[in-house]
Design a protein around this motif. Sequence first.
Motif, mmCIF file in Angstrom:
data_model
loop_
_atom_site.group_PDB
_atom_site.id
_atom_site.type_symbol
_atom_site.label_atom_id
_atom_site.label_comp_id
_atom_site.label_asym_id
_atom_site.label_seq_id
_atom_site.Cartn_x
_atom_site.Cartn_y
_atom_site.Cartn_z
ATOM 1 N N UNK A 199 43.958 32.166 36.050
ATOM 2 C CA UNK A 199 45.329 32.626 36.253
ATOM 3 C C UNK A 199 45.410 33.852 37.159
ATOM 4 N N UNK A 200 44.263 34.269 37.642
ATOM 5 C CA UNK A 200 44.264 35.426 38.531
ATOM 6 C C UNK A 200 44.086 36.749 37.811
ATOM 7 N N UNK A 201 43.591 36.691 36.580
ATOM 8 C CA UNK A 201 43.409 37.922 35.807
ATOM 9 C C UNK A 201 41.927 38.167 35.523
ATOM 10 N N UNK A 202 41.121 37.991 36.533
ATOM 11 C CA UNK A 202 39.680 38.160 36.309
ATOM 12 C C UNK A 202 39.333 39.622 35.981
ATOM 13 N N UNK A 203 40.132 40.550 36.501
ATOM 14 C CA UNK A 203 39.864 41.964 36.182
ATOM 15 C C UNK A 203 40.021 42.202 34.682
ATOM 16 N N UNK A 204 41.087 41.641 34.146
ATOM 17 C CA UNK A 204 41.313 41.765 32.697
ATOM 18 C C UNK A 204 40.187 41.073 31.925
#
Lengths: 440, 482
Positions: A351-356
Amino acid sequence: MKNILMIVTLLCISSCNEFTEKNLTTAPAIDNKDQGIELLLGQTDKINAGEFSIEKLIANIGIFVVSPQIEKLNEEILDLKSSISQYCSSLATYSELTAEQLNILRKPMQESWKKAVSTFHRIEIMKFGPAAIETSTAQKSIYYFDGEDKCKVDLTLLQVERGRLPRFDIISNYQVRGLDSIEPLLFGEHDKSRCQRRSARIQAYFAKPILEKEKVSCKLMLHNLTDISKKSDELKKEWSPRLKNYSARMLKGQVGAPIEIVNSISQALFVLDTVIKDKKVAFPAGFEIRMDGELKKCNQASCPRNSEHFYSDYALESLIESVKGFKAIFQGIDLNTGIDGFGFDDFLSQRGFSTLANEMVRNSDFVLEKLEMANKSSSFKQLLSEVTIEKCENTRSDNRLAQACAFVWDLRKITDLLKNDYLVALAELSAPRQAQGDND
Amino acid sequence: MKSIAITTALLGGLVSTQASEYQAARNTLKNAPQEIKNIIANANSTYNFASQFNRASSVSYTGQIFRQVLISDIKAVMASQPRGSYNGSEENAYNMLLSHYAYNENTDLVGTGVIDGLSEFKVSAKLMNGTPAEFSEGFVYADIQSPGKNLSGKIAGVDNPLRRGKLYGTTRAQTPDGLIKSYFNEFATNAVTGAAFTVPNGSYSPQTITLSNVTDYGVDLAQLTQKFLHGAVSYSQAARDYLSTDLSPKKGLNADNTKPAKQGASYTALEHHFDEAFGYFGAARDYAAYTDAQTRSKKSIDSNNDGFISMLSEKTIGIAMNAAKIDFAARDGKVNFSKEAIDAFLAGRTLITQKPAGYIDYVVANARVALGAWEKTIAAVVVHYINWTIGEYDEYGQEGYLYTNFVKFWSEMKGYAFAFQFNPKGIMTDSQFDELHALMGEAPVLPHSNKSKVEAYKAKLLKARNLLQEVYNFSDENTQNW
């Protein structure tokens, strides 16, 4: 119509966004829905290959994360039963038993118990599907933690002495069944009751010769182990690929739509918040917590007696296993092989939240490191005894004045993200009721 | 008007006839020989009496305290079970209550909440500084007594004959045992298959009722059960058995006072019977040393300073607690039922111990005075709950109204009011009893019913209150304010 919409949405989830690739295996990836779920089930080596999909997450967690641990627990419970049976049989050869002999004889049982309990704590967080059904394959029947002393076990010993074994068929009796009820019998002082309250009858029982008491304990332990292994068998049967194969049922849509299943697995992650952090660490460390809808706080700076595994002093090990269990679900790790398959970290990345995702993994590793470090030189009971109100109030993860309190802040590094950023990122998922409205 | 006048006249006559038993006892004591008067004047200040036969205490009433605990706990269990949430069948839920009523420390009854000897009792204690205290006897039923006692074997009609051959005041059952079991059955159904229901409060939000003991027709099964047992077991056993004089030569106050009641006993049969009645009264041994405020606070004096409270000697439970509450709440300052009762118990027991010439008549007189104070306490409690029930009717449609309070108050009133039939020589006559219960009915008119029905029922309750005031000669001030 709703289902069709959901499927369309799901297809979009797994194909319209940027794909996440695990590249864990060399097998051809299943990246085409036409190959279907049946194929996914038939070719488990492809589950963690190719692009992420929630079906693969379900498959990985069911087949590689949960099922092996359920099998392992089942085997370890059988080992424990065998170990206790041997001990109980050996009692017939003694005419009396000294405290020293008792300590030696208890060792093999204690080791078997620790193994089974470690595995249980890994599974504890995997509370969804059959593990969440409380009537048949209840986790609570295998293990139950309520923060209370084990006085009920002593009262049950008195009943057993009179020839009355506890019933589990009609009465849940969680306080006297399960691996937790065995703990005081394997680790507790032979001449000291677990009851804080005064009772002449209990005092008289604990003044009896060790051998006499151990024979009574044996009856209770074996009776309970029969129940525990029965419940463990039921759980195994539910998950086993050769029997009721819950993983397949999930994938075939027999227990709900994929997103509903993913939500139920995701909700299990919150056990780390409401049970592990709050009940097992924060409450005994003197924090005020919300438990069963009520705010509760122990009445001293800390309450070691309300901590888990008070008798075996095995709480830190158990916390470590629980965090490992969390990581296993979150990251999709097969704890037997260490292979990192599809999990919620991949869902977030997709979902594009790899940093999280990376932050949550990093924070989980941080908690593990702190717990493992503490476990090398101390025990949770010891750490709790060192807590003062002032120290605890001024403790944070980076200012570890009271180590037991610092663990709460360490765990919050994960659970705060879980309750906020994680749910925002995966908006179709929800927190379980117990974790809602609790902003720590 | 004419018929009312006749009824009043008849009532007056009956009152004077019946009340004469109690009044006669008071006269007997008033006219007692000086030696008896001196002994009474110097009676023990606490209920502690040495044995005539050994160095032990002769006082023993453990079984009675055990039953007091069962009566208290049965209410606690019934008042905490959400509707439809019981973990088990109706039979299991019924068994849970039956295990309290027909207590057996090795019971074979099965069900969640079934108690046996190793179950923890629920009665608790507080020290005078308000901190919770442990009981010196322990915390499970078998710590108080093993094998323990039951209620079912001592309920009126089972252990002793009913005053009029059957139970009056209800059509639910013909016997006290049957009535208790009918309450249990209804409770069990509510606990297993019941669902929460709502009741209106005028223009305020409806109130959701979730507990199994609260019914939609206005009764609280927990209160009815407990208060009924206070009469049908405790009061009945004291009045119809242990303090009676019309049973066999070995029963009640006819019993021997010269030799141990049984081999090795520290007490005579007469001592023991008197003590058993005292146990059913429920006072701490040093009850006389408490102020009414202290007793009603449910705090206990740690008399032997051991850091614990003894269930058997330092805890006040049952009607002895109500007596202090009623005294405390009496506005005219002229009521002291707790003192009247404890003084009579102490005087009677001192006479039994000292055995002066002709003492038995004065033991009997003291017993009747104690029972009279007991009965007046019950009557005052009924008046109190009439007032509170009417108060709750008046609260209907306002913020402070609570349906659960309404059913509780009404059921305490009704439950206690059954008791008057369990003393064969009670102050209240049979016809007064029947009139009282005809006015109360078997269930109240609900506060959300038609207003004229409510007003008519309130008028009946006031009439019932007037009846009690007349029978027991309560002052206007107390009657209106209890």
